[in-house]
Design an enzyme around this catalytic site. Structure first.
Site, PDB file in Angstrom:
ATOM      1  N   ASP A  12      17.992  -0.626   0.975  1.00  0.00           N
ATOM      2  CA  ASP A  12      18.864  -1.650   1.570  1.00  0.00           C
ATOM      3  C   ASP A  12      19.979  -1.043   2.418  1.00  0.00           C
ATOM      4  O   ASP A  12      21.097  -1.566   2.462  1.00  0.00           O
ATOM      5  CB  ASP A  12      19.497  -2.527   0.480  1.00  0.00           C
ATOM      6  CG  ASP A  12      18.475  -3.103  -0.489  1.00  0.00           C
ATOM      7  OD1 ASP A  12      17.351  -3.375  -0.052  1.00  0.00           O
ATOM      8  OD2 ASP A  12      18.800  -3.273  -1.677  1.00  0.00           O
ATOM      9  N   GLU A  16      15.334 -12.734   3.192  1.00  0.00           N
ATOM     10  CA  GLU A  16      16.558 -12.141   2.661  1.00  0.00           C
ATOM     11  C   GLU A  16      17.018 -11.033   3.615  1.00  0.00           C
ATOM     12  O   GLU A  16      16.535 -10.917   4.734  1.00  0.00           O
ATOM     13  CB  GLU A  16      16.322 -11.566   1.255  1.00  0.00           C
ATOM     14  CG  GLU A  16      15.250 -10.498   1.202  1.00  0.00           C
ATOM     15  CD  GLU A  16      14.923 -10.061  -0.217  1.00  0.00           C
ATOM     16  OE1 GLU A  16      15.328 -10.759  -1.164  1.00  0.00           O
ATOM     17  OE2 GLU A  16      14.239  -9.026  -0.373  1.00  0.00           O
TER      18      GLU A  16
END
Length: 475
Positions: A18, A210
């Site tokens: 991420d 997301e």
């Protein structure tokens, strides 16, 4: 003298997915989740960060732990902190936004914030962004933050649904953006606006799932996100930080799915899984950060990066995974390279990987990245395990000039040949005969290929299985 840099660009023992890269005070800081090697769930460790000078992306420095789960006053001994982002606010301080679920209830699942005087902390708890009742339509997940001209915007959302929060699939709209009050960096100035929907004609199969991220490039606003497909980062472009955003396309897939070189969307050059990342701009160079899967599951992910090009019309063409992402040029065609920098990894049955873990005791032909021992903060020894008949590892790219032979360091019971080609299933440029060895041993074969910028694919043909440790290129 600058060193070469590979993918993943951090040490092999570090499991940061991420990745959100930002430039503060002449250094690139990467903020991300923190997975645990051989973990049983996502994001099990506390947040850490690494940084590098903007003029040397090979020189990464560990900045230490910047935020612990126990630092959150709501923490009760359980839960994980998901993908964070950091900004420098109008007041000159650095604000860390993160999603936390120390218990799945409406009151516990939230986007919270910590603040520091420095980009590497230490951070102190600042407060919570109260997104209720909007959280029934836009889940408080994967926050991203953008600051411009004294104004602050928070991006978030997920295509998941949680009945315990009163959220259903029918209610979820997609991604959201909301402006925050810069005086406290927590209070909403208005109601959320949609960034992109989870589906529809505009986005097709690339609906929002997301991993929101925002960057401004050439007076345009690039909204990067992970699509409902899961293995890809896509982008949309707007004229303001709030949009409206127009879908642009795929930037990178961690299976190279969609690239014609890999025969279209039904094949994968890697074991795919979820991904998340942002764009880093340094001068006229731009990079996309994303992550790969390791260790036969989705819980030990590692950050990678590739250079991208912003076309004159503002579009971005999909880039392939490489072993030399931040290096700025092909790797030197001479020396020893760890097998862990493979950008393609498939079995005889292909590379498609599903979200469900393969399992520690799974039988079969799937090779995978792993390491010895437990999760740690030093002494990396990552390698490719379970290299069986038909397994293929690809490395891109190398500047080959006068290469004479190729060595393969392995360990295990393999009895056969390692076939080296310049493209998947291409003509052999070297053949290395392997025999069983309990200890690490290097076997060599003559190189018969041409000079130039080349990829190297290693395919095992034979009986048994081996650990693929590294390979040697000798001029």
């Amino acid at each position: 003298m600058k060193q070469q840099v590979f993918n993943p660009y951090l040490p092999s023992y570090e499991y940061i997915p991420d990745g959100e890269p930002h430039v503060f005070d002449g250094r690139v800081y990467v903020y991300g989740s923190h997975d645990r090697f051989d973990g049983s769930g996502f994001c099990m460790n506390d947040y850490v960060t690494w940084s590098a000078p903007v003029d040397d992306l090979s020189d990464w420095r560990y900045e230490g732990v910047i935020w612990r789960k126990k630092d959150d006053p709501h923490y009760k001994g359980r839960g994980s902190m998901y993908a964070p982002d950091v900004c420098k606010a109008p007041d000159g301080k650095y604000y860390l936004y993160y999603a936390f679920n120390p218990g799945i209830t409406r009151k516990s699942w939230a986007i919270r914030c910590a603040v520091s005087d420095n980009p590497a902390g230490p951070f102190k708890y600042h407060g919570e962004v109260d997104l209720y009742p909007y959280s029934k339509e836009y889940l408080p997940f994967d926050p991203a933050v953008y600051v411009e001209d004294g104004r602050v915007w928070l991006y978030y959302g997920s295509g998941m649904f949680f009945p315990v929060l009163g959220v259903s699939k029918k209610k979820i709209k997609g991604g959201a953006v909301v402006e925050l009050d810069p005086t406290d960096m927590l209070t909403l100035k208005d109601s959320p606006k949609q960034t992109l929907p989870i589906g529809g004609k505009e986005v097709g199969q690339h609906g929002f799932f997301e991993a929101s991220s925002m960057r401004k490039i050439n007076d345009k606003y690039y909204f990067v996100y992970s699509s409902t497909i899961g293995h890809e980062l896509c982008y949309a472009i707007g004229d303001t930080p709030e949009g409206p955003f127009k879908f642009g396309g795929t930037i990178v897939s961690n299976g190279d799915i969609g690239l014609k070189v890999h025969n279209g969307p039904k094949t994968a050059a890697n074991y795919t899984g979820n991904t998340h990342g942002g764009i880093l701009s340094i001068g006229d160079k731009h990079y996309i950060f994303y992550h790969r899967q390791t260790n036969r599951n989705c819980f030990s992910r590692q950050d990678c990066a590739e250079e991208i090009k912003i076309e004159p019309d503002g579009s971005i063409k999909q880039v392939e995974m490489t072993s030399c992402g931040l290096n700025g040029k092909p790797l030197d065609g001479n020396g020893e390279y760890e097998a862990r920098i493979a950008c393609n990894l498939t079995s005889r049955k292909g590379g498609r990987f599903h979200a469900k873990p393969i399992g520690k005791n799974a039988k079969g032909c799937h090779p995978y990245f792993t390491q010895s021992g437990k999760d740690r903060d030093g002494g990396g020894d990552q390698y490719i395990a379970n290299f069986t008949d038909g397994a293929m590892a690809g490395f891109k790219y190398f500047e080959i000039n006068g290469l004479k032979r190729i060595g393969v360091k392995v360990r295990g019971g393999a009895d056969g040949e390692m076939i080296v080609t310049n493209e998947p299933f291409g003509a052999p440029v070297a053949t290395v005969k392997l025999s069983p060895s309990k200890e690490e041993k290097t076997f060599f074969g003559d190189y018969a290929g041409e000079d130039g910028v080349k990829a190297l694919y290693f395919t095992f043909v034979g009986k048994g299985k081996t650990d693929f440790i590294s390979f040697v290129l000798e001029r």
